[in-house]
Design a protein around this motif. Structure first.
Motif, short mmCIF file in Angstrom:
data_model
loop_
_atom_site.label_atom_id
_atom_site.label_comp_id
_atom_site.label_asym_id
_atom_site.label_seq_id
_atom_site.Cartn_x
_atom_site.Cartn_y
_atom_site.Cartn_z
N PRO A 134 5.82 -2.78 11.69
CA PRO A 134 6.02 -3.05 13.10
C PRO A 134 7.39 -3.62 13.46
CG PRO A 134 4.13 -4.11 12.06
CD PRO A 134 4.85 -3.55 11.04
N TYR A 135 8.59 -3.70 12.25
CA TYR A 135 9.90 -4.00 12.42
C TYR A 135 10.58 -2.63 12.93
CZ TYR A 135 9.34 -8.76 10.78
OH TYR A 135 9.22 -10.13 10.38
N LEU B 271 9.47 -0.27 14.99
CA LEU B 271 9.17 0.27 16.30
C LEU B 271 9.78 -0.20 17.66
CD1 LEU B 271 5.03 0.26 15.89
CD2 LEU B 271 6.78 2.10 16.03
N PRO B 272 10.56 -1.40 17.48
CA PRO B 272 11.46 -1.88 18.68
C PRO B 272 12.50 -0.70 18.83
CG PRO B 272 11.18 -3.73 17.19
CD PRO B 272 10.37 -2.68 16.45
N TRP B 273 12.79 0.13 18.03
CA TRP B 273 13.99 1.13 18.08
C TRP B 273 13.27 2.24 18.84
CZ3 TRP B 273 18.61 -0.67 17.15
CH2 TRP B 273 18.53 -1.71 16.42
N PHE B 274 11.89 2.71 18.85
CA PHE B 274 11.24 3.70 19.39
C PHE B 274 10.88 3.44 20.97
CE2 PHE B 274 6.84 5.57 20.32
CZ PHE B 274 7.25 6.94 20.49
N PRO C 235 9.68 -0.43 24.10
CA PRO C 235 9.41 0.12 22.95
C PRO C 235 7.76 -0.56 22.95
CG PRO C 235 10.41 -2.15 22.62
CD PRO C 235 10.45 -1.79 24.19
N LEU C 236 6.99 -0.02 21.90
CA LEU C 236 5.64 -0.44 21.95
C LEU C 236 5.61 -1.86 21.38
CD1 LEU C 236 3.89 2.50 20.16
CD2 LEU C 236 3.74 1.76 22.54
N VAL C 237 6.73 -2.42 20.60
CA VAL C 237 6.71 -3.59 19.87
C VAL C 237 8.30 -3.99 20.00
CG1 VAL C 237 6.82 -5.19 17.92
CG2 VAL C 237 5.24 -3.43 18.09
N ALA C 238 8.16 -5.30 20.60
CA ALA C 238 9.67 -5.76 21.14
C ALA C 238 10.13 -6.86 20.40
CB ALA C 238 9.77 -5.96 22.71
N TRP C 239 11.51 -7.15 20.56
CA TRP C 239 11.88 -8.39 20.22
C TRP C 239 11.95 -9.62 21.14
CZ3 TRP C 239 12.79 -9.93 15.17
CH2 TRP C 239 13.05 -8.83 14.22
N GLU C 240 11.67 -10.56 20.64
CA GLU C 240 11.72 -11.84 21.73
C GLU C 240 13.22 -11.86 22.04
OE1 GLU C 240 9.67 -16.16 21.48
OE2 GLU C 240 10.93 -15.36 19.64
N ALA D 186 18.33 -7.87 11.29
CA ALA D 186 17.25 -8.89 12.26
C ALA D 186 16.11 -8.93 11.15
CB ALA D 186 16.87 -8.38 13.38
N ASP D 187 15.73 -7.76 10.29
CA ASP D 187 14.65 -7.71 9.57
C ASP D 187 14.92 -7.29 8.10
OD1 ASP D 187 13.67 -4.98 9.54
OD2 ASP D 187 14.13 -5.59 11.72
#
Length: 498
Positions: free
Chosen positions: A171-172, A174-177, A64-69, A439-440
């Motif tokens: 931003p939360y 975007l981890p799904w995209f 994704p563009l933005v990921a989870w640690e 998670a968020d």
């Protein structure tokens, strides 16, 4: 929002002492993974079969563009850069977000990741008139990224995304995209069914072989851009085994090396046999979402409170062999987004019966309703036994629940359609049971109570709508927080080779 919630917090897995080694000059390490799904999740970029599928054909093949640690276990993860090396809000217009893209990243097919690929992928799931639009992928991710209003390329390594409103939680989403290769789609004749067999992402694994409902072979991406996440196993073989006992038997017989979500009552047997149980806390909730449509019995807050009070959560923990903790809200009590609820969840049958009587229900005149549930599947844990326990418990306070039992992917279709859809309301369904991660705050709360996300625009399934400034959710039955039996990692002295 009205869920009967369970939070799954301990993932359970069984792993052998050593993975199977292929003969030859280079000994290939292979991990054969018995997963709880009936089929291999969609491989084209956006997995189907729920959030749990991201671990199988999502974040393995794509980024994704933005990921989870994802490399810590001692605390909740944070958002970290993925294919976007950084992001910031435009100081002059807080609806605009600028994403600087990571340079030097290549897709599995050798093409370069640039801004054009991001725009192409957004069109793929949001622009139904675009040539590459894929309804299957759109159905999976569109409800997860509802804030996006528009987007544009700034330069080869920057894109701008504009949200519908000022949204600090964007931003939360975007981890799904996940980003797939435009060049591979072209190479496959612009045919998504062909891309499914020969996908191309930027992830740590590549798809080597796909046999629907049978197996998917993922091989290590030696050129993966994130060296801290290089795969430690050469090949993962995903094998769908939806029945829990069949998964256990496959492990014991050496047909697989890892399984997820074994039945809680066999965990002691697995431990005594030398298998290693891998556990970790994960934010996951197992809820009932209630309809707020006119005529739904769940619009009465006394009924929702009574349902909360009717459940002995500690008894369900025992049913699950200790692999759960009672839930006292939608989020875990340690979450910074838990809030300060005034209604305290407890097990109190007398109080529950009193509330039901005040609402006009009795043994002679019970509340009769129907809930749609899944027969099983990842994220749903032991769906049938758990739902049957709740059914029996609610009957003690004059709530008679019947079930419409469907396959998991069918359940997602009902979820995305909303309570007012004929497939739900037309069958007398007033609640839906479906598990998901929390998670968020957006994924765990906002999307279920914001009127902008009433289905089919999002997953506000029940159609919750309240005047601005008033609480939208009310008191909902939150039953358990699961101690996530995720995988049982078999550390056994027996040989698991083929």
């Amino acid at each position: 929002m009205n869920p009967i919630s369970k939070q799954l917090s301990l993932w359970l897995a069984v792993l052998p002492l050593a993975f199977f080694l292929n003969g030859g000059v280079h000994a290939e390490t292979i991990a054969r993974y018995g997963i709880s799904m009936a089929d291999i999740p969609l491989t084209t970029g956006q997995p189907d079969r729920g959030a749990g599928a991201y671990q199988f054909t999502g974040h393995t093949l794509y980024d994704p563009l933005v990921a989870w640690e994802a490399n810590i276990s001692s605390r909740p993860g944070k958002l970290v850069p993925g294919l976007a090396s950084s992001w910031k809000v435009d100081p002059k217009d807080h609806k605009k977000w600028l994403f600087s893209l990571r340079q030097g990243v290549k897709f599995h097919d050798g093409s370069e990741f640039k801004a054009d690929a991001v725009i192409w992928n957004l069109d793929k799931v949001l622009a139904d008139k675009s040539p590459q639009f894929d309804a299957k992928q759109s159905a999976q991710v569109r409800p997860r990224i509802p804030s996006i209003a528009s987007y544009r390329k700034v330069n080869d390594y920057a894109v701008e995304i504009t949200t519908k409103d000022v949204d600090a939680l964007f931003p939360y989403q975007l981890p799904w995209f996940l980003i797939s290769s435009p060049a591979q789609w072209e190479k496959m004749g612009k045919d998504w069914s062909q891309v499914a067999i020969h996908p191309s992402g930027t992830g740590p694994f590549k798809l080597d072989k796909l046999v629907p409902r049978e197996r998917a072979d993922l091989v290590k991406n030696e050129g993966y851009w994130d060296k801290s996440r290089l795969a430690k196993t050469d090949r993962i073989v995903l094998i769908p085994i939806p029945d829990a006992m069949t998964r256990v038997n496959a492990l014991l017989n050496g047909q697989v090396d890892i399984i997820e979500t074994p039945p809680p009552d066999v965990v002691p047997q697995l431990k005594s046999a030398g298998f290693r149980i891998v556990q970790n806390v994960t934010p996951h909730v197992w809820p009932y979402h209630f309809s707020t449509l006119p005529g739904s019995p769940w619009t009465d807050i006394r009924v929702r409170k009574a349902a909360n009070l009717a459940i002995d959560r500690d008894a369900i923990v025992r049913l699950l062999n200790g692999l759960a903790t009672p839930a006292v809200g939608q989020m875990d009590i340690t979450s910074p987004w838990f809030g300060q609820p005034t209604f305290k969840i407890a097990y109190d049958l007398a109080a529950a019966r009193k509330l039901m009587a005040e609402a006009g229900y009795s043994k002679e005149h019970p509340l009769v309703t129907k809930v749609i549930i899944a027969q099983g599947g990842t994220g749903q844990m032991l769906s049938l036994p758990m739902n049957e326990f709740i059914q029996q418990s609610l009957a003690e306070v004059n709530i008679q629940v019947s079930f419409e039992v469907v396959e998991l992917e069918n359940l997602y279709l009902h979820w995305r359609s909303g309570a007012a859809a004929d497939m739900n309301a037309g069958k007398g369904v007033t609640a839906i049971n479906l598990g998901y991660v929390t998670a968020d705050p957006f994924y765990g709360i906002t999307r279920f109570v914001d009127s902008r996300y009433v289905a089919p625009n999002g997953v506000n399934w029940g159609g919750v709508q309240q005047p601005e400034g008033r609480c939208a959710g009310g008191q909902d039955p939150h039953f358990l927080r699961y101690q996530n039996p995720g995988w049982v990692a078999g550390q056994s002295t027996r040989d698991h080779g083929e």
